[in-house]
Motif scaffolding. Sequence first.
Motif, mmCIF file in Angstrom:
data_model
loop_
_atom_site.group_PDB
_atom_site.id
_atom_site.type_symbol
_atom_site.label_atom_id
_atom_site.label_comp_id
_atom_site.label_asym_id
_atom_site.label_seq_id
_atom_site.Cartn_x
_atom_site.Cartn_y
_atom_site.Cartn_z
ATOM 1 N N PRO A 231 5.368 -5.699 29.905
ATOM 2 C CA PRO A 231 4.460 -4.476 29.320
ATOM 3 C C PRO A 231 4.966 -4.223 28.010
ATOM 4 C CG PRO A 231 5.943 -4.034 31.489
ATOM 5 C CD PRO A 231 6.326 -5.337 30.945
ATOM 6 N N PHE A 232 4.198 -3.796 27.241
ATOM 7 C CA PHE A 232 4.721 -3.359 25.838
ATOM 8 C C PHE A 232 4.138 -2.131 25.347
ATOM 9 C CE2 PHE A 232 5.068 -8.141 25.604
ATOM 10 C CZ PHE A 232 5.874 -8.302 24.968
ATOM 11 N N SER A 233 4.464 -1.454 24.219
ATOM 12 C CA SER A 233 3.988 -0.234 23.643
ATOM 13 C C SER A 233 2.460 -0.607 23.613
ATOM 14 C CB SER A 233 4.856 0.347 22.539
ATOM 15 O OG SER A 233 4.864 -0.578 21.511
ATOM 16 N N ASP A 234 2.023 -1.447 22.760
ATOM 17 C CA ASP A 234 0.827 -1.446 22.201
ATOM 18 C C ASP A 234 0.626 -3.109 21.990
ATOM 19 O OD1 ASP A 234 1.932 -2.471 19.378
ATOM 20 O OD2 ASP A 234 2.660 -0.346 19.726
ATOM 21 N N VAL A 235 -0.748 -3.210 21.774
ATOM 22 C CA VAL A 235 -1.195 -4.744 21.612
ATOM 23 C C VAL A 235 -0.617 -5.550 20.487
ATOM 24 C CG1 VAL A 235 -3.391 -4.295 20.305
ATOM 25 C CG2 VAL A 235 -3.436 -6.214 22.014
ATOM 26 N N GLU A 236 -0.295 -4.896 19.471
ATOM 27 C CA GLU A 236 0.273 -5.364 18.245
ATOM 28 C C GLU A 236 1.708 -6.034 18.585
ATOM 29 O OE1 GLU A 236 -1.273 -2.638 17.930
ATOM 30 O OE2 GLU A 236 -2.462 -2.344 15.899
ATOM 31 N N THR A 237 2.450 -5.108 19.251
ATOM 32 C CA THR A 237 3.617 -5.702 19.612
ATOM 33 C C THR A 237 3.541 -6.686 20.606
ATOM 34 O OG1 THR A 237 4.584 -3.441 19.442
ATOM 35 C CG2 THR A 237 6.145 -4.853 20.071
ATOM 36 N N ALA A 238 2.909 -6.628 21.559
ATOM 37 C CA ALA A 238 2.647 -7.558 22.675
ATOM 38 C C ALA A 238 2.406 -8.966 21.908
ATOM 39 C CB ALA A 238 1.550 -7.217 23.643
#
Lengths: 477, 477
Positions: A231-238
Amino acid sequence: MTKYNKITPEIAEKLQAIVGEKRFFAGDAVKDDFSHDEMPIYGKYYPEVVCEVESTDEVSQIMRLCCENNIPVTPRGAGTGLVGGCVPLCGGVVLCTTRMNKILSYDMNNLVVHIQPGVLLCDLAADALTRGLMYPPDPGEKTATVGGNVSTNAGGMRAVKYGVTRDYVLAMTVVLPDGRVMELGKTVCKTSSGYSLLHLMIGSEGTLGIITELTLKLIPKPAMDVSLILPFSDVETAIASVPQIKLANLDPQSIEFMERDIVDSSAAFTGNSVFPTVVNGKEAGAYILVTLVGDSEAELTVKMDRLGELAESCGAYDTLVVWTDGLKKDVWAARSAFLTVIEADTKLLDELDVVVPVDRIADFLVYTRAAGKAEGITIRNFGHAGDGNLHIYCCANDMELDEFKRRSKAVMDKCYAKCSEFGGQVSGEHAIGHAKKQYLHESVGDTAFGLMQAIKQVFDPKGILNPGKVCTNVEEV
Amino acid sequence: MTKYNKITPEIAEKLQAIVGEKRFFAGDAVKDDFSHDEMPIYGKYYPEVVCEVESTDEVSQIMRLCCENNIPVTPRGAGTGLVGGCVPLCGGVVLCTTRMNKILSYDMNNLVVHIQPGVLLCDLAADALTRGLMYPPDPGEKTATVGGNVSTNAGGMRAVKYGVTRDYVLAMTVVLPDGRVMELGKTVCKTSSGYSLLHLMIGSEGTLGIITELTLKLIPKPAMDVSLILPFSDVETAIASVPQIKLANLDPQSIEFMERDIVDSSAAFTGNSVFPTVVNGKEAGAYILVTLVGDSEAELTVKMDRLGELAESCGAYDTLVVWTDGLKKDVWAARSAFLTVIEADTKLLDELDVVVPVDRIADFLVYTRAAGKAEGITIRNFGHAGDGNLHIYCCANDMELDEFKRRSKAVMDKCYAKCSEFGGQVSGEHAIGHAKKQYLHESVGDTAFGLMQAIKQVFDPKGILNPGKVCTNVEEV
């Protein structure tokens, strides 16, 4: 442009004589299903007759007859396409391969299977497993025919490790538009024997010939696998973690991404909340789902530990191991339900199946969302982070059809142009059909598009096979 | 058949203006090397001029000029081919790409490298390793250009795990015979975007267009590898173990076979006896050489143990582990010397590069030896047991050239026919050139051969690009 003929009673009789009356359907006996695929937005086109073929010889006879009489023929598998590839734009014959559904033989010395093209992907996959073998391509739509998969060069979730359908087709029997039968390829994995007509046929969407038999490469089934949810904070970080994961020599079988909204919808739909929404007090905005395969628990444990450390350094909130069979089933059921979930939520739907370089995925998603917003269209998406293949949906519920089509096209035009700018391609695995021809032409340019048209002309000078698809234009009837 | 023109002084001047006088050679200034490749038996054919190109634009200008003037152009890389693919049968221009030898850039986010086509395989492989990356295709001839590898879809020793050159070409820049420049493919691994002109170009031996830039897929370098030598009593027993090894989920990087005679010659030539000839008191008649890759010594040890048990059950006399760098170097030096050894032993040489189903390798070798014996020709061989690609040499020392050619052709005719009967293909990786056209035609049949000719016509209507190769005939000059 070829002037097609209608099917006369005399020709209908000959067609019926080829397949027999139980497998011949005309007029009102033609089921509505044969007029569309699974993307209803592109309209309905009815064939004059449907022939359910059972052999190469029947296909050859039909093609010879139709070629002599300028009658269009559209091959069709299970009809699970999304770009109108199997839709008979010009009427004529739909040649349905679903009865050619036999797994003919396995060759355990050479690790290949011989099948008819109408075998369903799920059936081939399951049958191979009973022999201790795996058919690696794993497109989301398990009830597609393998012939359809080859015709669209379908990719699926395991492409990051194993490659796409193209990489597993060793040989095929093809019926040419004039009825001649041709064998391409052999039971060998390495060849440099003239122009690869085999690779030309793969992904040609039934426009150059009709596949009537396939020889496919199999591999030994991996001993075990494990999936990990990051799990990540947002799609960019993911997405930013993906190149790191690929560089880490873990050889993952799949690297999928999903945003929070689709995970929530899927949980509501399936009743299973397998993806954690709050991790250590933080809201997850996007997820990466990685599957690793290996020979032993020891080998996988080492890999999991390395992936866990790497994920943490890339900003993942946690690494959730999906190890038990029950949990695996739930996770992949949730993942597999994404398209169904979107369809269930949406009255009007259109889709992009672009593929972009992996490091442009996040930028592209941000762009599509903005493009949708500007036109009042909801954008939903999921996709294959490991290979850059994105399934992006234009959705609306409270809009007139024509209005939706107009706005959706405006979004598409912008997004396909941006995809080209980002060094991507029109389709990762759904192919072109008749829905994406404009974008293919814009993307590859006049020279390559012109060569495709000239190649089509070589194989099908009368233009009777699957007209109006990939690179040919027809006046729709 | 096109009537080609000779290069006039006026055209020569224009060609020289395109590349500059230092990279233009005519008449006596043309080196003998440009008249042949590495298989001298097929004769010498001299170009009128040689242009050493340095850019896509130069190639485009040359093609435009030659197309307008009906002058044949033969592209050439390092000239390491074995079937006359780069030999200018009709004179004209040899367009030499060896100066286009720059590795342009790496894209570490997408794991690709952009190169010019004249980069040597050994240079690309070594350079990639310095980035922690591997270019998996590994054909035996390391000083070939990568452009040549793509044009022949070269395979090499690691094909059993990683696939062939085709599987690593994501995109290319191509100059068409009329000088137009076309981009094919993108930095993506999954695509279904129209007919695959990219795959048509791969393996087309410079007959459809000239490759001037390549985008290639790389993978993270495996952490470690180990090779294992399995001595057997004879080649039949050795080959019979291969399907078992492939089924055992060991995912070997390579599975090579070699017979005793070539191992003995190699030992005499290199001065290194790394393959044991007597094992536990028994004479070894043939060997399987397996390379495994892995993440850790622990992982590899488990795999080695499993392979050892399996080998024993298949009749191997022993399992010799090649673990140290010194020993690895010696073993692979011995393996790499096979062709050189055969060449050193032999005055007259011709070769087959067939690929047969893995379980027909032994039968085919037995057949070729008998066919050679019947004609008084010595047969020597080695090859890739994992993929069925066999390098088989017709050798003689005390024979007139014409007599050798006649007898060697008699052996070839029989062996290629047997290869077809066994479900094999004409070439695994050396391709067709002008030497193997007859056998390609016989193998694929009139329909497929006719389609290849029609495709050639689409790309090159004047027939000026690499005439007389793959599927076109010319009157030799």
